[in-house]
Design a protein around this motif. Structure first.
Motif, PDB file in Angstrom:
ATOM      1  N   SER A   1      27.750 -12.471  20.590  1.00  0.00           N
ATOM      2  CA  SER A   1      28.959 -12.256  21.572  1.00  0.00           C
ATOM      3  C   SER A   1      29.746 -10.834  21.327  1.00  0.00           C
ATOM      4  O   SER A   1      30.319 -10.403  22.411  1.00  0.00           O
ATOM      5  CB  SER A   1      29.722 -13.548  21.114  1.00  0.00           C
ATOM      6  N   PHE A   2      29.498 -10.182  20.326  1.00  0.00           N
ATOM      7  CA  PHE A   2      30.112  -8.956  20.038  1.00  0.00           C
ATOM      8  C   PHE A   2      29.281  -8.092  19.319  1.00  0.00           C
ATOM      9  O   PHE A   2      29.286  -8.080  18.102  1.00  0.00           O
ATOM     10  CB  PHE A   2      31.469  -9.199  19.436  1.00  0.00           C
ATOM     11  N   PRO A   3      28.358  -7.272  19.972  1.00  0.00           N
ATOM     12  CA  PRO A   3      28.579  -6.734  21.429  1.00  0.00           C
ATOM     13  C   PRO A   3      27.537  -6.931  22.289  1.00  0.00           C
ATOM     14  O   PRO A   3      27.644  -6.830  23.419  1.00  0.00           O
ATOM     15  CB  PRO A   3      28.162  -5.207  21.307  1.00  0.00           C
ATOM     16  N   TYR A   4      26.536  -7.900  21.729  1.00  0.00           N
ATOM     17  CA  TYR A   4      25.126  -7.950  22.641  1.00  0.00           C
ATOM     18  C   TYR A   4      25.318  -8.505  23.834  1.00  0.00           C
ATOM     19  O   TYR A   4      25.059  -8.194  25.126  1.00  0.00           O
ATOM     20  CB  TYR A   4      23.923  -8.638  21.878  1.00  0.00           C
TER      21      TYR A   4
ATOM     22  N   TYR B   1      15.512  -3.093  27.037  1.00  0.00           N
ATOM     23  CA  TYR B   1      15.494  -2.002  26.085  1.00  0.00           C
ATOM     24  C   TYR B   1      17.024  -1.436  25.771  1.00  0.00           C
ATOM     25  O   TYR B   1      17.089  -0.946  24.565  1.00  0.00           O
ATOM     26  CB  TYR B   1      15.005  -0.961  27.129  1.00  0.00           C
ATOM     27  N   GLY B   2      18.009  -1.834  26.672  1.00  0.00           N
ATOM     28  CA  GLY B   2      19.552  -1.568  26.160  1.00  0.00           C
ATOM     29  C   GLY B   2      19.751  -2.376  24.982  1.00  0.00           C
ATOM     30  O   GLY B   2      20.397  -1.521  23.981  1.00  0.00           O
ATOM     31  N   ILE B   3      19.337  -3.630  24.822  1.00  0.00           N
ATOM     32  CA  ILE B   3      19.859  -4.126  23.815  1.00  0.00           C
ATOM     33  C   ILE B   3      19.066  -3.806  22.368  1.00  0.00           C
ATOM     34  O   ILE B   3      19.692  -3.583  21.411  1.00  0.00           O
ATOM     35  CB  ILE B   3      19.412  -5.787  23.923  1.00  0.00           C
ATOM     36  N   ALA B   4      17.734  -3.548  22.903  1.00  0.00           N
ATOM     37  CA  ALA B   4      16.681  -3.102  21.571  1.00  0.00           C
ATOM     38  C   ALA B   4      17.188  -1.829  21.096  1.00  0.00           C
ATOM     39  O   ALA B   4      17.456  -1.442  19.758  1.00  0.00           O
ATOM     40  CB  ALA B   4      15.416  -2.784  22.243  1.00  0.00           C
ATOM     41  N   PHE B   5      17.524  -0.752  21.991  1.00  0.00           N
ATOM     42  CA  PHE B   5      17.997   0.596  21.521  1.00  0.00           C
ATOM     43  C   PHE B   5      19.204   0.353  20.608  1.00  0.00           C
ATOM     44  O   PHE B   5      19.561   1.151  19.910  1.00  0.00           O
ATOM     45  CB  PHE B   5      18.153   1.714  22.623  1.00  0.00           C
ATOM     46  N   GLY B   6      20.353  -0.322  21.302  1.00  0.00           N
ATOM     47  CA  GLY B   6      21.549  -0.652  20.628  1.00  0.00           C
ATOM     48  C   GLY B   6      21.349  -1.044  19.433  1.00  0.00           C
ATOM     49  O   GLY B   6      21.830  -0.849  18.351  1.00  0.00           O
ATOM     50  N   ALA B   7      20.485  -2.112  19.284  1.00  0.00           N
ATOM     51  CA  ALA B   7      20.277  -2.877  18.060  1.00  0.00           C
ATOM     52  C   ALA B   7      19.738  -1.976  16.872  1.00  0.00           C
ATOM     53  O   ALA B   7      20.130  -1.896  15.726  1.00  0.00           O
ATOM     54  CB  ALA B   7      19.513  -4.140  18.217  1.00  0.00           C
ATOM     55  N   THR B   8      18.818  -1.319  17.448  1.00  0.00           N
ATOM     56  CA  THR B   8      18.229  -0.365  16.310  1.00  0.00           C
ATOM     57  C   THR B   8      18.948   0.685  15.640  1.00  0.00           C
ATOM     58  O   THR B   8      18.931   0.869  14.435  1.00  0.00           O
ATOM     59  CB  THR B   8      16.944   0.463  17.118  1.00  0.00           C
ATOM     60  N   ILE B   9      19.619   1.425  16.643  1.00  0.00           N
ATOM     61  CA  ILE B   9      20.666   2.278  15.977  1.00  0.00           C
ATOM     62  C   ILE B   9      21.783   1.772  15.212  1.00  0.00           C
ATOM     63  O   ILE B   9      22.090   2.044  14.016  1.00  0.00           O
ATOM     64  CB  ILE B   9      21.532   2.982  17.302  1.00  0.00           C
ATOM     65  N   LEU B  10      22.175   0.405  15.718  1.00  0.00           N
ATOM     66  CA  LEU B  10      23.334  -0.214  14.833  1.00  0.00           C
ATOM     67  C   LEU B  10      22.677  -0.534  13.623  1.00  0.00           C
ATOM     68  O   LEU B  10      23.348  -0.444  12.596  1.00  0.00           O
ATOM     69  CB  LEU B  10      23.682  -1.703  15.406  1.00  0.00           C
TER      70      LEU B  10
END
Lengths: 70, 385
Positions: free
Chosen positions: B188-191, B216-225
């Protein structure tokens, strides 16, 4: 000091954003904009001078916690 | 030149910045301490079915934003009820992120600066970006993303000497239920907050796939996180991660290259704020569009300034102090369920039903046309014309 900054900011907003909108003669947009701008000004001034406004988050917390308990 | 239509790449960059937004400051959830990196992954996996629903809605209505979809599916009154709910969510989320960043700035560097000034300074940039259009937001995001990537990679390389890999152990030292609840928190926070991209979905180029954008938006964000979360644990250790409100800032503080390069947290902090501005911009855009749709006004950009100031006011009153902020995060996943799960599911079901009905109707009309043309050809051939 903060109050002065707020008032100067509103003078700029009225000069550069509000007056051009009035000149465009779109009545509906002008009424909504005026309402929102007045509301934002009053609430921001109240916050800046230290008036404690009710927080909606507390109401949300109270409601959710009572739902979870039941 | 249409400043509202953007390519898939810019939309993915904007979404990645949005996902990282305020989460990069904390490095994701820190509830599970040394296992918190697990919930960065499981949260993203939980979010994938939901973002596929968001993408499907975009696919069904490529030229419309969610507010127009509400009005089309639920009529003037029902649609407006949904618009009010969604606008509230965007406005409230924007205020929460704004407060998050002003607390972050105040507790790290600008202790004496009033929070309202910090918030107004941030919102001015957001107002400029909203008024400039989606293309400018996309370009802003891509530049910020490149800088953030460089910062994350540099801090990981520089932090190698200061870190202890043992800080990650014992692995999987929590109950399955704890993993699940933390994954839901990350969901819920942030995906799942990417649901707000439904308000700007009509800015995506016609031929681009919304599924790819969301995944891709979720995947890139999750990878950096994931990398940020691992870096924080390795550098800080379990106790520091547990007790710190902004672990990323504390982690970067201890990084240095001998005596030559020290105290880099100032530069890094500014980059985090730039990332936060991307998230605040999208929430402001969503709230402004919502108000415009509510009153059936085409040019939403006119209302950006008053709504932005109201967002600052809400940000100021939303919590009494930073402890309330942490408390609210505990119930945030439950609060967000209607906006992130229920409303999109209802919209998706109604949209699918409507789409199928229209398809059947079209098929029926085509069948009648084909039948008529066959009869016509038969008559023509019979008459030997």
């Amino acid at each position: 000091m903060v109050l002065v900054i707020v008032i100067i900011s509103y003078i700029f907003i009225i000069g550069f954003d509000y007056i051009p909108l009035i000149k465009s003669q779109n009545k509906k947009e002008t009424i909504i904009y005026s309402t929102l701008l007045a509301l934002s000004f009053v609430t921001l001034v109240l916050v800046v001078i230290g008036v404690k406004l009710p927080s909606p988050t507390k109401l949300i917390e109270y409601l959710l916690k009572s739902i979870i308990k039941t | 030149m249409n400043t509202e239509i953007i390519s898939k790449k810019l939309m993915i960059a904007t979404m990645t910045c949005f996902v990282l937004g305020s989460s990069i400051v904390s490095g994701g959830s820190t509830v599970l301490i040394q296992d918190s990196w697990v919930s960065v992954i499981t949260g993203a996996l939980l979010a994938i079915p939901m973002v596929l629903v968001y993408a499907r809605i975009v696919k069904l209505y490529p030229k419309k934003d969610i507010y127009e979809v509400f009005l089309e599916l639920f009529g003037k009154i029902g649609g407006r009820i949904f618009i009010v709910m969604f606008t509230w969510y965007a406005w409230h989320l924007g205020a929460l992120v704004l407060r998050d960043f002003s607390e972050y700035i105040q507790s790290t560097v600008k202790q004496d600066t009033p929070q309202v000034i910090v918030m107004l300074s941030i919102i001015v940039v957001a107002v400029y970006l909203v008024r400039s259009g989606m293309r400018t937001i996309g370009r802003w995001s891509i530049i910020v993303l490149v800088v953030i990537l460089l910062v994350v990679i540099t801090t990981i390389i520089l932090g190698v000497n200061n870190g202890r890999i043992e800080n990650l152990y014992p692995l999987f030292n929590h109950k399955p239920l704890e993993f699940l609840s933390d994954a839901f928190l990350m969901f819920s926070f942030p995906y799942a907050e990417t649901v707000l991209f439904l308000t700007v979905s009509n800015s995506l180029k016609k031929d681009e796939s919304p599924y790819r954008v969301f995944i891709y938006g979720i995947a890139f964000g999750a990878t950096i996180l994931l990398f940020v979360s691992l870096r924080n644990i390795v550098l800080l250790g379990q106790e520091m991660v547990r007790s710190s409100l902004f672990p990323s800032f504390v982690a970067i503080r201890i990084i240095g290259l001998g005596k030559f390069l020290t105290k880099i947290e100032g530069i890094v902090m500014i980059n985090f704020i730039l990332l936060g501005i991307a998230k605040i911009t999208i929430t402001l855009l969503a709230a402004t569009k919502g108000v415009a749709s509510l009153f059936n006004i085409r040019n939403y950009k006119d209302f950006t300034i008053p709504i932005a100031i109201l967002m600052v006011v809400l940000g100021m009153i939303v919590y009494d102090n930073i402890i309330n902020l942490v408390d609210f995060l505990i119930i945030y996943p439950i609060y967000a369920i209607p906006f992130q799960i229920v409303i999109p599911l209802v919209v998706w079901i109604f949209a699918e039903i409507k789409f199928r009905k229209t398809k059947i109707k079209k098929k029926g009309v085509n069948a009648v046309l084909i039948k008529n043309s066959k009869v016509y050809y038969k008559v023509v051939s019979d008459l030997k014309i």
